[in-house]
Every structure is written in structure tokens, then in C-alpha cells.
Design an enzyme around this catalytic site. Structure first.
Site, mmCIF file in Angstrom:
data_model
loop_
_atom_site.group_PDB
_atom_site.id
_atom_site.type_symbol
_atom_site.label_atom_id
_atom_site.label_comp_id
_atom_site.label_asym_id
_atom_site.label_seq_id
_atom_site.Cartn_x
_atom_site.Cartn_y
_atom_site.Cartn_z
ATOM 1 N N SER A 89 0.943 -1.156 0.090
ATOM 2 C CA SER A 89 -0.029 -0.099 0.115
ATOM 3 C C SER A 89 0.674 1.213 0.067
ATOM 4 O O SER A 89 2.148 1.061 0.343
ATOM 5 C CB SER A 89 -0.915 -0.008 1.317
ATOM 6 O OG SER A 89 -1.541 1.057 1.181
ATOM 7 N N TYR A 146 -1.742 -1.287 10.651
ATOM 8 C CA TYR A 146 -1.882 -1.441 9.231
ATOM 9 C C TYR A 146 -0.735 -1.039 8.378
ATOM 10 O O TYR A 146 -0.141 -1.856 7.539
ATOM 11 C CB TYR A 146 -3.227 -0.847 8.672
ATOM 12 C CG TYR A 146 -3.445 -1.274 7.079
ATOM 13 C CD1 TYR A 146 -3.944 -2.258 6.752
ATOM 14 C CD2 TYR A 146 -3.043 0.053 6.324
ATOM 15 C CE1 TYR A 146 -4.250 -2.474 5.373
ATOM 16 C CE2 TYR A 146 -3.406 -0.307 4.994
ATOM 17 C CZ TYR A 146 -4.002 -1.454 4.508
ATOM 18 O OH TYR A 146 -4.182 -1.635 2.953
HETATM 19 P P1 NAD Z 1 -11.904 -5.694 0.364
HETATM 20 O O1 NAD Z 1 -12.694 -5.540 1.688
HETATM 21 O O2 NAD Z 1 -12.713 -5.793 -0.845
HETATM 22 O O3 NAD Z 1 -11.017 -6.921 0.148
HETATM 23 C C1 NAD Z 1 -10.203 -7.453 1.543
HETATM 24 C C2 NAD Z 1 -10.696 -8.792 1.495
HETATM 25 O O4 NAD Z 1 -9.812 -9.501 2.584
HETATM 26 C C3 NAD Z 1 -11.871 -9.217 1.865
HETATM 27 O O5 NAD Z 1 -13.132 -9.352 0.941
HETATM 28 C C4 NAD Z 1 -11.972 -10.626 2.607
HETATM 29 O O6 NAD Z 1 -12.267 -11.682 1.794
HETATM 30 C C5 NAD Z 1 -10.417 -10.843 3.024
HETATM 31 N N1 NAD Z 1 -10.097 -11.107 4.114
HETATM 32 C C6 NAD Z 1 -9.800 -10.077 5.322
HETATM 33 N N2 NAD Z 1 -9.779 -10.918 6.483
HETATM 34 C C7 NAD Z 1 -9.731 -12.087 6.105
HETATM 35 C C8 NAD Z 1 -9.571 -13.438 6.702
HETATM 36 N N3 NAD Z 1 -9.531 -13.414 8.176
HETATM 37 N N4 NAD Z 1 -9.623 -14.504 6.318
HETATM 38 C C9 NAD Z 1 -9.936 -14.672 4.850
HETATM 39 N N5 NAD Z 1 -10.263 -13.492 4.330
HETATM 40 C C10 NAD Z 1 -9.892 -12.245 4.657
HETATM 41 O O7 NAD Z 1 -10.847 -4.294 0.231
HETATM 42 P P2 NAD Z 1 -9.875 -4.159 -0.827
HETATM 43 O O8 NAD Z 1 -9.586 -2.654 -0.627
HETATM 44 O O9 NAD Z 1 -10.046 -4.703 -2.226
HETATM 45 O O10 NAD Z 1 -8.513 -4.647 0.052
HETATM 46 C C11 NAD Z 1 -7.535 -5.728 -0.908
HETATM 47 C C12 NAD Z 1 -6.104 -5.462 -0.551
HETATM 48 O O11 NAD Z 1 -5.804 -3.949 -1.012
HETATM 49 C C13 NAD Z 1 -6.021 -5.505 0.937
HETATM 50 O O12 NAD Z 1 -4.708 -6.224 1.320
HETATM 51 C C14 NAD Z 1 -5.803 -3.930 1.290
HETATM 52 O O13 NAD Z 1 -4.935 -3.694 2.250
HETATM 53 C C15 NAD Z 1 -4.857 -3.625 -0.019
HETATM 54 N N6 NAD Z 1 -5.198 -2.180 -0.145
HETATM 55 C C16 NAD Z 1 -6.154 -1.589 -0.337
HETATM 56 C C17 NAD Z 1 -6.223 -0.145 -0.724
HETATM 57 C C18 NAD Z 1 -7.618 0.622 -0.823
HETATM 58 O O14 NAD Z 1 -7.567 1.963 -0.908
HETATM 59 N N7 NAD Z 1 -8.900 -0.136 -0.805
HETATM 60 C C19 NAD Z 1 -5.287 0.578 -0.680
HETATM 61 C C20 NAD Z 1 -3.988 0.057 -0.463
HETATM 62 C C21 NAD Z 1 -3.928 -1.507 -0.199
#
Ligand code: NAD
Ligand code: MG
Length: 298
Positions: free
Chosen positions: A190, A203
Site C-alpha cells: 500500500s 496496518y
Molecule cells: P476488500 O474488503 O474488498 O478486500 C479485502 C478482503 O480480504 C475481503 O474481501 C476478505 O475476503 C479478505 N479477508 C480479510 N480478512 C480475512 C480473513 N481473516 N480470512 C480470509 N479472508 C480475509 O478491500 P480491498 O481494498 O480490495 O483490499 C484488498 C487488498 O488491498 C488489501 O490487502 C488491502 O490492504 C489492499 N489495499 C487497499 C487499498 C484501498 O484503498 N482499498 C489501498 C492499499 C492497499
């Protein structure tokens, strides 16, 4: 709306955040109930055979970025094993359907990636169902904001590390036993790894660990013909943000401070994962590909 190859102005390609972005759900949240519904490429992502015949695991594949990656991998020709939490079945079912509509095999295995055995089960299931494993995309993650370290519990600190860091370790270790030369591991870090928000202490620290893990492991397995890279998204409109990832009143401005002036959509992250998974990136390893709306990174 046009596919990812059509020339257009990226600053207006998707909407700026506004008051309609302010909403909350119970974690882990469902993408289908968000307004606006994030764009994970369901209509727009067009594949061109870049991953023909590959076998992939995608964690967090039900929603947000993982969903976009699962859809893109399938449309590029890969079979996809989807990991997600049992509460996310409704979102996951839609992704299974989309993978199958792309003519590829979808295997859905809900569970908790904080559990080592579940992580190992994902790898053995992929090997059994697909006959091998070429791509591991670690996308699942946990983000809960806490203003003051005094209120950051041991339980949360532990869960954030288990979800974001330990699962990557367990899955990589299990996957590498089966990966042949040409295989690829892609982690999700991230912008928080470089510009940590004070309210995301635990985080942001995991995201920096993910970057370092990626660079260290890439050196270990390079001689085996396996590449390890990471994608570093900026602010992307996903369920993560509306289940306690941000204070609710920050959502109306979410992503508007980036040089492109708007939040990213999950579909805009997918090509980075496809590039790092495919043979096109044959000389790229230990790298972090930033997709963050133009924010400077080290
Ligand atoms: P999202 O909520 O759609 O996806 C996160 C997913 O993680 C969930 O759908 C869930 O299935 C899974 N998850 C969480 N805890 C879990 C557990 N204990 N067991 C199994 N599955 C689990 O959100 P997103 O933003 O698409 O996140 C995806 C990745 O992107 C993450 O690693 C997040 O840190 C990273 N990220 C997101 C952003 C943002 O702004 N959305 C920015 C930087 C990084
Ligand atoms: Mg989800």
C-alpha cells in the site's frame, strides 16, 4: 463506458468522492450493497490471453481489488481458486459466475486466512483441482483505523499481522513447494508502507513488512525461476474502507487529494497484477508497482 485499452482522461475516468460515499457496513462488508458499487471490471475488463492456461490462487477474491484480479485473471485465461470469508458468500458467488463465464474453472473455498491450516488447504486444493499452481496473488487484508495507540488492542494488532503478514508467509511457503519455473507470487502492499496515516499504525506497519518480505523472498527464489513482486494501491473504493478502514466522515473526500483528484477503482489495479503474473514481466522481480493516482513514492 470503455474497456481498459480505450484512450480517455484518467482524471475523469471515474467519479470523485462526494457525500454519497459516506456509508458504513458491518465487517467484512459486501460490495453489492455499496453506493456507488465499486467497479471490479465486471463489465469492462477485456482479456487478451496473457495468462492462457495458468492456475491461480487469489485471496480476498470476493470483492474490491481481489475480485478485480480474479475477473482479470480468468479473462486472461487462468483457472482461479477464490479465497474469502464465509460472510462474503453473496459477493463470491458473483465472482465464481464471472470466472465460469470467461470459460475458466472457479474453485471457491471460504475460510479464515489467520489460520495456517486453511492457508495450506488452499494450496493443496489448487494443486488437486487444477493440477498445479503458477500464480499466488495475496490480496486479502485487514484495515481498522484507531486514533490513539492507547486504544489499539493486542487483539487487533495480532489480527492485522496474522491477516496481512502471516497468511502471506504461510501461503508463499506452501505454494513454493509446487511452483515451477515461470511461476509468480504477487503481494499487496500500500501507499501506507511509505506514507503511513497516524490512525493506521498497525496496518501501515504490516504493509511495509509486506514490501520487505517481497524483496527478500524474490532474492531467495530467483534462481528457481520464480518471481515475487508487489502491487501498492493508493486509495481505492472497496468494502475495506467502509467497514472501519477510515473514519466515516473522511469518505466523502476519499482519494480526492491524489494528483488525479479521485479515488481509484478496483478494475484499475487489475492490470498491474496481470502484468506481474504474466511472462511480460520476465525480468521484473522484487519490485513494487505503485498504482496510486500519482502520489510520489520512494
Ligand atoms: P476488500 O474488503 O474488498 O478486500 C479485502 C478482503 O480480504 C475481503 O474481501 C476478505 O475476503 C479478505 N479477508 C480479510 N480478512 C480475512 C480473513 N481473516 N480470512 C480470509 N479472508 C480475509 O478491500 P480491498 O481494498 O480490495 O483490499 C484488498 C487488498 O488491498 C488489501 O490487502 C488491502 O490492504 C489492499 N489495499 C487497499 C487499498 C484501498 O484503498 N482499498 C489501498 C492499499 C492497499
Ligand atoms: Mg469482501
Amino acid at each position: 463506458m470503455a474497456d481498459q485499452y480505450t484512450l480517455q482522461d484518467p482524471s475523469t475516468q471515474y467519479p470523485k468522492a462526494g457525500p454519497e460515499f459516506q456509508q458504513q457496513q458491518e465487517g467484512p462488508g459486501l460490495q453489492k450493497d455499496m453506493t456507488p458499487v465499486p467497479d471490479s471490471g465486471e463489465e469492462l475488463y477485456r482479456g487478451t490471453g496473457r495468462l492462457t492456461g495458468r492456475k491461480a490462487i487469489v485471496t480476498g477474491a470476493d470483492s474490491g481489488i481481489g475480485r478485480a484480479v480474479a475477473i482479470a485473471f480468468a479473462r486472461e485465461g487462468a483457472d482461479v481458486l477464490l479465497s474469502y470469508m464465509p460472510e462474503e458468500e453473496e459477493d463470491a458467488k458473483q465472482v465464481v459466475k464471472l470466472v465460469e463465464e470467461a470459460g475458466r474453472k472457479a474453485v471457491a473455498i471460504p475460510g479464515d486466512i489467520k489460520d495456517k491450516q486453511y492457508c495450506e488447504q488452499l494450496v493443496s486444493a489448487a494443486v488437486q483441482e487444477f493440477g498445479g499452481l503458477d500464480i499466488l496473488a495475496n490480496v486479502a487484508g485487514k484495515q481498522q483505523y484507531v486514533e490513539d495507540i492507547a486504544d489499539l488492542t493486542d487483539e487487533q494488532f495480532d489480527e492485522t499481522f496474522k491477516t496481512n503478514v502471516y497468511s502471506m508467509f504461510w501461503l508463499s511457503k506452501a505454494a513454493l513447494k509446487h511452483m515451477k519455473p515461470g511461476s509468480s507470487i504477487i503481494n499487496t502492499t500500500s501507499i501506507q508502507a511509505y506514507s503511513p496515516a497516524p490512525i493506521l499504525l498497525d496496518y501501515a506497519t504490516t504493509k511495509s513488512a509486506i514490501n520487505t518480505f517481497t524483496k527478500a523472498l524474490a532474492q531467495q527464489v530467483g534462481s528457481k525461476g520464480i518471481r515475487v513482486n508487489a502491487v501498492a494501491p493508493g486509495p481505492v473504493w472497496t468494502p475495506l474502507q467502509i467497514v472501519g478502514g477510515q473514519p466515516e466522515d473522511a469518505l466523502k473526500e476519499f482519494g480526492n487529494q491524489t494528483p488525479l483528484g479521485r479515488p481509484g477503482q478496483p478494475i484499475e489495479m487489475a492490470p498491474a497484477y496481470v502484468f506481474l503474473a504474466s511472462q511480460e514481466s520476465s525480468y521484473v522481480s522484487g519490485e513494487t508497482l505503485n498504482a496510486n493516482g500519482g502520489m510520489p513514492t520512494p
